[in-house]
Design a protein around this motif. Structure first.
Motif, PDB file in Angstrom:
ATOM      1  N   ALA A 233      80.293  -5.943   2.042  1.00 38.28           N
ATOM      2  CA  ALA A 233      79.006  -6.453   1.545  1.00 38.28           C
ATOM      3  C   ALA A 233      78.514  -5.603   0.370  1.00 38.28           C
ATOM      4  O   ALA A 233      78.026  -6.126  -0.632  1.00 38.28           O
ATOM      5  CB  ALA A 233      77.977  -6.438   2.668  1.00 38.28           C
ATOM      6  N   ARG A 234      78.689  -4.280   0.494  1.00 40.22           N
ATOM      7  CA  ARG A 234      78.234  -3.405  -0.589  1.00 40.22           C
ATOM      8  C   ARG A 234      79.102  -3.609  -1.834  1.00 40.22           C
ATOM      9  O   ARG A 234      78.604  -3.602  -2.960  1.00 40.22           O
ATOM     10  CB  ARG A 234      78.289  -1.945  -0.121  1.00 40.22           C
ATOM     11  CG  ARG A 234      77.648  -1.002  -1.108  1.00 40.22           C
ATOM     12  CD  ARG A 234      77.630   0.418  -0.612  1.00 40.22           C
ATOM     13  NE  ARG A 234      76.971   1.293  -1.562  1.00 40.22           N
ATOM     14  CZ  ARG A 234      77.394   2.506  -1.859  1.00 40.22           C
ATOM     15  NH1 ARG A 234      78.444   3.016  -1.252  1.00 40.22           N
ATOM     16  NH2 ARG A 234      76.744   3.249  -2.749  1.00 40.22           N
TER      17      ARG A 234
ATOM     18  N   TYR B 155      74.248  -8.351   6.661  1.00 42.33           N
ATOM     19  CA  TYR B 155      74.499  -7.122   5.901  1.00 42.33           C
ATOM     20  C   TYR B 155      73.590  -7.120   4.691  1.00 42.33           C
ATOM     21  O   TYR B 155      73.360  -8.174   4.078  1.00 42.33           O
ATOM     22  CB  TYR B 155      75.948  -7.068   5.415  1.00 42.33           C
ATOM     23  CG  TYR B 155      76.923  -6.762   6.530  1.00 42.33           C
ATOM     24  CD1 TYR B 155      77.120  -5.447   6.944  1.00 42.33           C
ATOM     25  CD2 TYR B 155      77.624  -7.782   7.164  1.00 42.33           C
ATOM     26  CE1 TYR B 155      78.013  -5.160   7.973  1.00 42.33           C
ATOM     27  CE2 TYR B 155      78.510  -7.497   8.188  1.00 42.33           C
ATOM     28  CZ  TYR B 155      78.705  -6.183   8.593  1.00 42.33           C
ATOM     29  OH  TYR B 155      79.563  -5.898   9.601  1.00 42.33           O
ATOM     30  N   CYS B 156      73.068  -5.968   4.371  1.00 40.99           N
ATOM     31  CA  CYS B 156      72.191  -5.877   3.200  1.00 40.99           C
ATOM     32  C   CYS B 156      72.405  -4.509   2.566  1.00 40.99           C
ATOM     33  O   CYS B 156      72.203  -3.484   3.222  1.00 40.99           O
ATOM     34  CB  CYS B 156      70.741  -6.052   3.657  1.00 40.99           C
ATOM     35  SG  CYS B 156      69.567  -5.625   2.397  1.00 40.99           S
ATOM     36  N   SER B 157      72.868  -4.498   1.317  1.00 42.94           N
ATOM     37  CA  SER B 157      73.126  -3.193   0.697  1.00 42.94           C
ATOM     38  C   SER B 157      71.918  -2.741  -0.106  1.00 42.94           C
ATOM     39  O   SER B 157      71.087  -3.549  -0.503  1.00 42.94           O
ATOM     40  CB  SER B 157      74.373  -3.260  -0.177  1.00 42.94           C
ATOM     41  OG  SER B 157      74.088  -3.972  -1.349  1.00 42.94           O
TER      42      SER B 157
ATOM     43  N   LEU C  52      79.366  -1.500  12.508  1.00 44.30           N
ATOM     44  CA  LEU C  52      80.403  -1.087  11.550  1.00 44.30           C
ATOM     45  C   LEU C  52      80.604   0.431  11.606  1.00 44.30           C
ATOM     46  O   LEU C  52      81.733   0.927  11.563  1.00 44.30           O
ATOM     47  CB  LEU C  52      79.977  -1.519  10.144  1.00 44.30           C
ATOM     48  CG  LEU C  52      81.096  -1.733   9.136  1.00 44.30           C
ATOM     49  CD1 LEU C  52      82.065  -2.789   9.628  1.00 44.30           C
ATOM     50  CD2 LEU C  52      80.534  -2.148   7.787  1.00 44.30           C
TER      51      LEU C  52
ATOM     52  N   CYS D 193      69.771  -3.055   7.392  1.00 43.18           N
ATOM     53  CA  CYS D 193      71.098  -3.652   7.545  1.00 43.18           C
ATOM     54  C   CYS D 193      71.533  -3.515   9.015  1.00 43.18           C
ATOM     55  O   CYS D 193      72.301  -2.610   9.366  1.00 43.18           O
ATOM     56  CB  CYS D 193      72.079  -2.927   6.604  1.00 43.18           C
ATOM     57  SG  CYS D 193      73.765  -3.532   6.711  1.00 43.18           S
TER      58      CYS D 193
ATOM     59  N   HIS E 121      69.734   2.592   1.180  1.00 44.57           N
ATOM     60  CA  HIS E 121      70.055   3.092   2.524  1.00 44.57           C
ATOM     61  C   HIS E 121      71.558   3.237   2.761  1.00 44.57           C
ATOM     62  O   HIS E 121      71.980   3.911   3.680  1.00 44.57           O
ATOM     63  CB  HIS E 121      69.454   2.149   3.584  1.00 44.57           C
ATOM     64  CG  HIS E 121      69.827   0.733   3.359  1.00 44.57           C
ATOM     65  ND1 HIS E 121      69.086  -0.101   2.565  1.00 44.57           N
ATOM     66  CD2 HIS E 121      70.897   0.009   3.759  1.00 44.57           C
ATOM     67  CE1 HIS E 121      69.676  -1.279   2.499  1.00 44.57           C
ATOM     68  NE2 HIS E 121      70.777  -1.239   3.217  1.00 44.57           N
ATOM     69  N   CYS E 122      72.408   2.602   1.918  1.00 43.97           N
ATOM     70  CA  CYS E 122      73.873   2.708   2.095  1.00 43.97           C
ATOM     71  C   CYS E 122      74.341   4.155   1.925  1.00 43.97           C
ATOM     72  O   CYS E 122      75.390   4.536   2.436  1.00 43.97           O
ATOM     73  CB  CYS E 122      74.610   1.838   1.077  1.00 43.97           C
ATOM     74  SG  CYS E 122      74.310   0.075   1.267  1.00 43.97           S
TER      75      CYS E 122
ATOM     76  N   SER F  11      75.130  -2.706  10.367  1.00 38.56           N
ATOM     77  CA  SER F  11      75.759  -1.429   9.988  1.00 38.56           C
ATOM     78  C   SER F  11      76.025  -0.564  11.217  1.00 38.56           C
ATOM     79  O   SER F  11      76.933   0.262  11.221  1.00 38.56           O
ATOM     80  CB  SER F  11      74.879  -0.664   8.986  1.00 38.56           C
ATOM     81  OG  SER F  11      73.650  -0.326   9.583  1.00 38.56           O
TER      82      SER F  11
ATOM     83  N   ALA G 290      80.117   3.681   6.512  1.00 39.53           N
ATOM     84  CA  ALA G 290      81.021   2.660   5.967  1.00 39.53           C
ATOM     85  C   ALA G 290      80.859   2.474   4.464  1.00 39.53           C
ATOM     86  O   ALA G 290      81.486   1.591   3.879  1.00 39.53           O
ATOM     87  CB  ALA G 290      80.767   1.337   6.687  1.00 39.53           C
ATOM     88  N   LYS G 291      80.053   3.322   3.811  1.00 43.04           N
ATOM     89  CA  LYS G 291      79.651   3.038   2.423  1.00 43.04           C
ATOM     90  C   LYS G 291      80.826   2.888   1.433  1.00 43.04           C
ATOM     91  O   LYS G 291      80.720   2.184   0.453  1.00 43.04           O
ATOM     92  CB  LYS G 291      78.691   4.108   1.912  1.00 43.04           C
ATOM     93  CG  LYS G 291      79.298   5.496   1.831  1.00 43.04           C
ATOM     94  CD  LYS G 291      78.265   6.503   1.413  1.00 43.04           C
ATOM     95  CE  LYS G 291      78.871   7.898   1.458  1.00 43.04           C
ATOM     96  NZ  LYS G 291      77.891   8.915   1.133  1.00 43.04           N
TER      97      LYS G 291
ATOM     98  N   CYS H  36      75.350   5.665   5.089  1.00 46.98           N
ATOM     99  CA  CYS H  36      76.140   4.839   6.002  1.00 46.98           C
ATOM    100  C   CYS H  36      77.589   5.324   5.980  1.00 46.98           C
ATOM    101  O   CYS H  36      78.163   5.559   4.917  1.00 46.98           O
ATOM    102  CB  CYS H  36      76.057   3.379   5.554  1.00 46.98           C
ATOM    103  SG  CYS H  36      76.999   2.277   6.611  1.00 46.98           S
TER     104      CYS H  36
ATOM    105  N   ARG I  46      68.266   2.723   7.640  1.00 44.63           N
ATOM    106  CA  ARG I  46      69.493   1.954   7.393  1.00 44.63           C
ATOM    107  C   ARG I  46      69.599   0.767   8.342  1.00 44.63           C
ATOM    108  O   ARG I  46      69.779  -0.362   7.913  1.00 44.63           O
ATOM    109  CB  ARG I  46      70.726   2.869   7.529  1.00 44.63           C
ATOM    110  CG  ARG I  46      72.036   2.129   7.403  1.00 44.63           C
ATOM    111  CD  ARG I  46      73.216   3.038   7.650  1.00 44.63           C
ATOM    112  NE  ARG I  46      73.037   3.921   8.779  1.00 44.63           N
ATOM    113  CZ  ARG I  46      73.143   3.570  10.048  1.00 44.63           C
ATOM    114  NH1 ARG I  46      73.441   2.330  10.372  1.00 44.63           N
ATOM    115  NH2 ARG I  46      72.961   4.450  11.013  1.00 44.63           N
TER     116      ARG I  46
END
Ligand code: SF4
Length: 391
Positions: free
Chosen positions: A238-239, A221-223, A25, A19, A226-227, A22, A232-233, A230, A15
């Motif tokens: 960003a997601r 940030y890159c969704s 976050l 990202c 791997h989210c 993350s 924060a998903k 996370c 992750r």
């Protein structure tokens, strides 16, 4: 597990490498354990005990006494023990192979593997480390039974490999790193083998720059996949933006979607479903546990099914009302739906009613217009009731 305290953990590497921000976050969210994580920790403790005993590190008496303690824990089960014994057996085959190739093979358990040369403060725990014949072999037990985890190009395992290389590279002449995942509940074993040069190149070129960004709370940030892991998903902007982009479709003539367009939409469905589910779970948890209000929404009591209070009393009551006992059973007592078919709903609501309960439904989010009142947990209701008595 020491790894829990590392800011950039090996288990989260997939992750934070994809990202980097993350990490910052996630720091906003509390660390919460799950029953699966606790079960995994218990399985690891059992594995360590069995392996250390196999390696002659303790007396039979000490082994039995420690085993008894682990077996007394509610997390232990015979099934767990059987799987861990299988894992220990598989590890031992690898140890024997190493010993056959090199009589001075070193076998170590639960080793702290420090990869902070590439990842600030980074370290993890290697379940088993075997050093023999110019190779350091890190073995990782995974107790999950969801999907088989691949060892190939697996950042968590590679970081363990780096840690092992950094820790033992000065003491032994090492030119190869082997990294193996054993997942006994899926009968799954997978290995990646790299030269020292390949592993260090990956660390320098791919890990180090990403770790520096992640540690500083910087980067893009890159969704993606791997989210899923996370914290924060459910609330990450960003997601959300990425998924809303997926949901937008550039509708053109003709008025009906063509098969290739439908195929394209179908390819986005899984990711969108996962995201919507994560947002809904986040909102429900935030509303119930933290009292956060979402305009236009309220928490109500979800559906629940009536059930028997006491099966023995139910059977006694029905027999007293003239029903033949054997007509009440399939292999076990018939469900309330089947009993209703047998005796009629008026009898269920009549003489059987004292033996039936309706448990409180789980809280759920509903639009403000929903007829159900705002949810009150059983605990809160009890508290209100005692407050009323005191007034
Ligand atoms: S949910 Fe995905 S995009 Fe958002 S911070 Fe977490 S890993 Fe990054």
């Amino acid at each position: 597990m020491p790894e829990v305290h590392a800011k950039l953990s090996a288990s989260g590497a997939k992750r934070w490498m994809a990202c980097p921000p993350s990490v910052a976050l996630e720091a906003e969210f509390p660390n919460e354990s799950s029953v699966y994580a606790e079960e995994g920790t218990h399985a690891h403790a059992l594995a360590e005990l069995i392996l250390r005993y196999n390696n002659g590190e303790m007396t039979k008496r000490k082994f039995n006494s420690d085993l008894k303690k682990l077996q007394a824990d509610p997390l232990w089960s015979q099934e767990m023990q059987t799987y861990i014994e299988q894992y220990a057996h598989d590890v031992w085959e690898l140890v024997n192979e190493a010993k056959a190739a090199c009589k001075d093979a070193q076998v170590l358990f639960e080793q702290r593997l420090d990869f902070s040369a590439w990842v600030e403060e980074g370290f993890g725990t290697g379940d088993v480390v075997i050093i023999a014949d110019g190779t350091v072999h890190v073995i990782d037990l995974k107790f999950g039974k969801g999907v088989g985890v691949s060892a190939v190009n697996n950042p968590q395992l590679r970081l363990y490999g780096l840690g092992a290389l950094d820790t033992y590279g000065l003491l032994y002449d090492i030119d190869k790193i082997k990294m193996t995942i054993i997942q006994p509940r899926l009968e799954h074993t997978d290995t990646e083998e790299l030269t020292v040069d390949e592993l260090v190149k990956w660390a320098e070129e791919e890990v180090k720059p990403r770790a520096e960004l992640a540690y500083a709370g910087e980067g893009e940030y890159c969704s993606g996949d791997h989210c899923r892991f996370c914290k924060a998903k459910g609330v990450c902007r960003a997601r959300a933006e990425e998924n809303l982009k997926l949901a937008q479709y550039d509708f053109r003539e003709p008025p009906m979607l063509t098969p290739p367009e439908i195929a394209d939409i179908l390819g986005k469905v899984d990711e969108l479903k996962k995201w919507v589910e994560d947002v809904a779970n986040y909102a429900l948890d935030a509303a119930v546990r933290k009292g956060i209000a979402f305009p236009g929404w309220k928490v109500v009591e979800g559906r629940s099914n009536r059930k028997y209070k006491d099966e023995v009393e139910v059977v006694k009551c029905l027999v007293e009302h003239g029903y033949e006992e054997k007509s009440l059973y399939n292999t076990k007592l018939k469900s309330l739906t089947d009993i209703t078919k047998l005796i009629g709903s008026s009898n269920v609501d009549g003489f059987l009613a004292p033996y039936i309960i309706k448990p409180q439904g789980a809280p759920t989010l509903a639009p403000e217009s929903d007829k159900r009142p705002v949810f009150q947990s059983a605990e809160a209701a009890k508290q209100d009731f005692s407050d009323d008595l005191l007034d």
